[in-house]
Design a protein around this motif. Structure first.
Motif, mmCIF file in Angstrom:
data_model
loop_
_atom_site.group_PDB
_atom_site.id
_atom_site.type_symbol
_atom_site.label_atom_id
_atom_site.label_comp_id
_atom_site.label_asym_id
_atom_site.label_seq_id
_atom_site.Cartn_x
_atom_site.Cartn_y
_atom_site.Cartn_z
ATOM 1 N N VAL A 26 0.862 -1.186 0.000
ATOM 2 C CA VAL A 26 0.000 0.000 0.000
ATOM 3 C C VAL A 26 0.893 1.228 0.000
ATOM 4 O O VAL A 26 1.802 1.331 0.825
ATOM 5 N N ARG A 27 0.652 2.141 -0.936
ATOM 6 C CA ARG A 27 1.464 3.353 -0.942
ATOM 7 C C ARG A 27 0.570 4.570 -1.169
ATOM 8 O O ARG A 27 -0.521 4.451 -1.736
ATOM 9 N N LEU A 28 1.066 5.703 -0.707
ATOM 10 C CA LEU A 28 0.376 6.964 -0.955
ATOM 11 C C LEU A 28 1.116 7.685 -2.072
ATOM 12 O O LEU A 28 2.296 8.000 -1.930
ATOM 13 N N GLU A 29 0.425 7.908 -3.181
ATOM 14 C CA GLU A 29 1.017 8.632 -4.313
ATOM 15 C C GLU A 29 0.360 10.004 -4.348
ATOM 16 O O GLU A 29 -0.864 10.102 -4.400
ATOM 17 N N VAL A 30 1.181 11.069 -4.327
ATOM 18 C CA VAL A 30 0.616 12.415 -4.235
ATOM 19 C C VAL A 30 0.958 13.214 -5.487
ATOM 20 O O VAL A 30 2.111 13.263 -5.912
ATOM 21 N N ALA A 31 -0.064 13.816 -6.093
ATOM 22 C CA ALA A 31 0.149 14.702 -7.243
ATOM 23 C C ALA A 31 -0.960 15.742 -7.284
ATOM 24 O O ALA A 31 -2.143 15.406 -7.125
ATOM 25 N N ASP A 32 -0.569 16.987 -7.460
ATOM 26 C CA ASP A 32 -1.525 18.084 -7.656
ATOM 27 C C ASP A 32 -2.593 18.157 -6.572
ATOM 28 O O ASP A 32 -3.781 18.341 -6.864
ATOM 29 N N GLY A 33 -2.178 17.972 -5.332
ATOM 30 C CA GLY A 33 -3.087 18.132 -4.208
ATOM 31 C C GLY A 33 -3.923 16.912 -3.877
ATOM 32 O O GLY A 33 -4.691 16.916 -2.923
ATOM 33 N N VAL A 34 -3.806 15.857 -4.683
ATOM 34 C CA VAL A 34 -4.597 14.640 -4.446
ATOM 35 C C VAL A 34 -3.675 13.483 -4.072
ATOM 36 O O VAL A 34 -2.653 13.254 -4.725
ATOM 37 N N GLY A 35 -4.036 12.782 -3.017
ATOM 38 C CA GLY A 35 -3.280 11.597 -2.617
ATOM 39 C C GLY A 35 -4.047 10.345 -3.018
ATOM 40 O O GLY A 35 -5.239 10.235 -2.739
ATOM 41 N N ALA A 95 -11.717 14.336 -6.989
ATOM 42 C CA ALA A 95 -10.864 14.730 -5.861
ATOM 43 C C ALA A 95 -10.134 16.036 -6.161
ATOM 44 O O ALA A 95 -9.948 16.879 -5.263
ATOM 45 N N ALA A 96 -9.752 16.239 -7.422
ATOM 46 C CA ALA A 96 -8.984 17.435 -7.793
ATOM 47 C C ALA A 96 -9.783 18.718 -7.568
ATOM 48 O O ALA A 96 -9.203 19.785 -7.383
ATOM 49 N N LYS A 97 -11.107 18.605 -7.552
ATOM 50 C CA LYS A 97 -11.939 19.796 -7.285
ATOM 51 C C LYS A 97 -11.618 20.404 -5.933
ATOM 52 O O LYS A 97 -11.903 21.569 -5.677
ATOM 53 N N PHE A 98 -11.075 19.577 -5.043
ATOM 54 C CA PHE A 98 -10.854 20.045 -3.673
ATOM 55 C C PHE A 98 -9.418 20.492 -3.422
ATOM 56 O O PHE A 98 -9.077 20.879 -2.313
ATOM 57 N N ALA A 99 -8.578 20.439 -4.471
ATOM 58 C CA ALA A 99 -7.156 20.774 -4.294
ATOM 59 C C ALA A 99 -6.963 22.233 -3.894
ATOM 60 O O ALA A 99 -5.995 22.561 -3.205
ATOM 61 N N THR A 100 -7.872 23.101 -4.329
ATOM 62 C CA THR A 100 -7.782 24.510 -3.908
ATOM 63 C C THR A 100 -9.062 24.935 -3.185
ATOM 64 O O THR A 100 -9.395 26.111 -3.130
ATOM 65 N N ALA A 101 -9.812 23.966 -2.668
ATOM 66 C CA ALA A 101 -11.041 24.275 -1.919
ATOM 67 C C ALA A 101 -10.712 24.534 -0.451
ATOM 68 O O ALA A 101 -9.577 24.331 -0.009
ATOM 69 N N ALA A 102 -11.717 24.981 0.299
ATOM 70 C CA ALA A 102 -11.515 25.424 1.684
ATOM 71 C C ALA A 102 -11.291 24.224 2.622
ATOM 72 O O ALA A 102 -12.255 23.522 2.950
ATOM 73 N N PRO A 103 -10.053 23.982 3.065
ATOM 74 C CA PRO A 103 -9.788 22.746 3.804
ATOM 75 C C PRO A 103 -10.496 22.662 5.154
ATOM 76 O O PRO A 103 -10.961 21.587 5.540
#
Ligand code: CO8
Length: 259
Positions: A6-15, A195-203
């Motif tokens: 199991v790995r976490l791959e992170v790109a453009d704000g999405v894991g 998921a990418a919709k939330f990369a610049t959304a209000a965390p």
């Protein structure tokens, strides 16, 4: 920390939490459980992860707990292990960010429970879901008896849990077990795009919404509304609120970029 399966791959704000144990259909062994819990913790902690996709690759999501490994476990072995086993899936459910499961192929037993731990589920047209534990003479152990009836209602859940039957993508969509069905080749891309919709959304607003919905489902309406009032007041202390409202006044709706 080992991360063989199991790995976490992170790109453009999405894991992407990627299960990768193809020889055993991504069966969730003790090692996979531990690695899943670690990946969920990393996705929770990393500020550059703003939303999460759970994916098992193009062939299979996960065919459940590792039956071969489980078959050697005694009652006391399981008593010692069950918190960690369920905890691995709970760790995914508790990621305080939007989480989507992208389901290709089988999501059975613990695999279906892992998908249930996501906020939404996108399924490939070749997806097959189910809780076949009863056919092994056991019960679900990672939320299947709890999250499934909350999602699709007790009667439909009991039908699936009592019979252990497999549900294809179209039926899964009809009963609300999945939220979207797409061609198998597109399911990961669709999940990533969601998921990418939330990369610049209000965390902090997203975190508060998720917690309020999830906690609210466990309590009576009055208590839920009280939790909502606290969350609503609380977000007024955040930078998200300042950024969002200032952007609305200066640029109009939906243009805010949140740090
Ligand atoms: N555990 C271990 N190995 C598995 C599992 C599994 N769950 N599923 C498949 N495999 C292995 C097979 O043994 C086989 O290995 P090998 O090549 O060494 O013989 C390989 O994966 C390929 O499987 P098949 O040959 O069976 O492939 P098919 O395409 O014919 O069938 C199925 C695919 C339908 C997925 C079939 O393998 C199957 O029914 N698997 C078991 C499904 C199941 O019963 N799942 C529930 C398990 S119990 C459970 O999940 C309890 C949840 C507890 C909490 C979990 C916490 C995370």
């Amino acid at each position: 920390m080992t991360s063989e399966f199991v790995r976490l791959e992170v790109a453009d704000g999405v894991g992407t939490i990627r299960l990768d144990r193809p020889k055993a259909m991504n069966a969730i062994s003790i090692q996979v459980q531990d690695e899943l819990r670690d990946a969920a913790a990393e996705a929770t902690e990393r500020a550059d992860v703003r939303a999460v996709v759970v994916w098992g690759g193009e062939r299979v999501f996960a065919a459940g707990n590792d039956v071969k490994e489980m078959s050697t476990m005694s009652y006391t072995d399981m008593v010692d292990r069950v918190d960690a086993l369920q905890g691995a899936v709970n760790a995914v459910a508790r990621i305080p960010k939007p989480v989507v499961a992208a389901v290709n192929g089988y999501a059975l037993g613990g695999g279906c429970e892992l998908a249930l731990a996501a906020d939404v589920r996108f399924a490939a047209d070749n997806a097959v879901l189910g809780q076949p534990e009863v056919l092994l003479g056991i019960t679900p152990g990672a939320g299947g008896t709890q999250r499934l009836p909350r999602l699709i209602g007790p009667s439909k859940a009991k039908d699936l849990l009592f019979t252990g039957r497999f549900v294809k993508a179209d039926e899964a969509l009809a009963i609300g077990l999945v939220d979207r069905v797409v061609p198998a080749a597109d399911v990961y891309a669709e999940a990533l795009a969601w998921a990418a919709k939330f990369a610049t959304a209000a965390p902090y607003a997203l975190r508060a919404i998720k917690e309020t919905v999830d906690r609210g489902l466990e309590v009576d309406l009055e208590t839920g509304l009280s939790i909502e009032r606290q969350a609503f007041s609380g977000v007024f202390a955040t930078e998200d609120r300042t950024t969002g409202m200032e952007s609305f006044i200066e640029n109009g709706p939906g243009k805010a970029i949140f740090g």
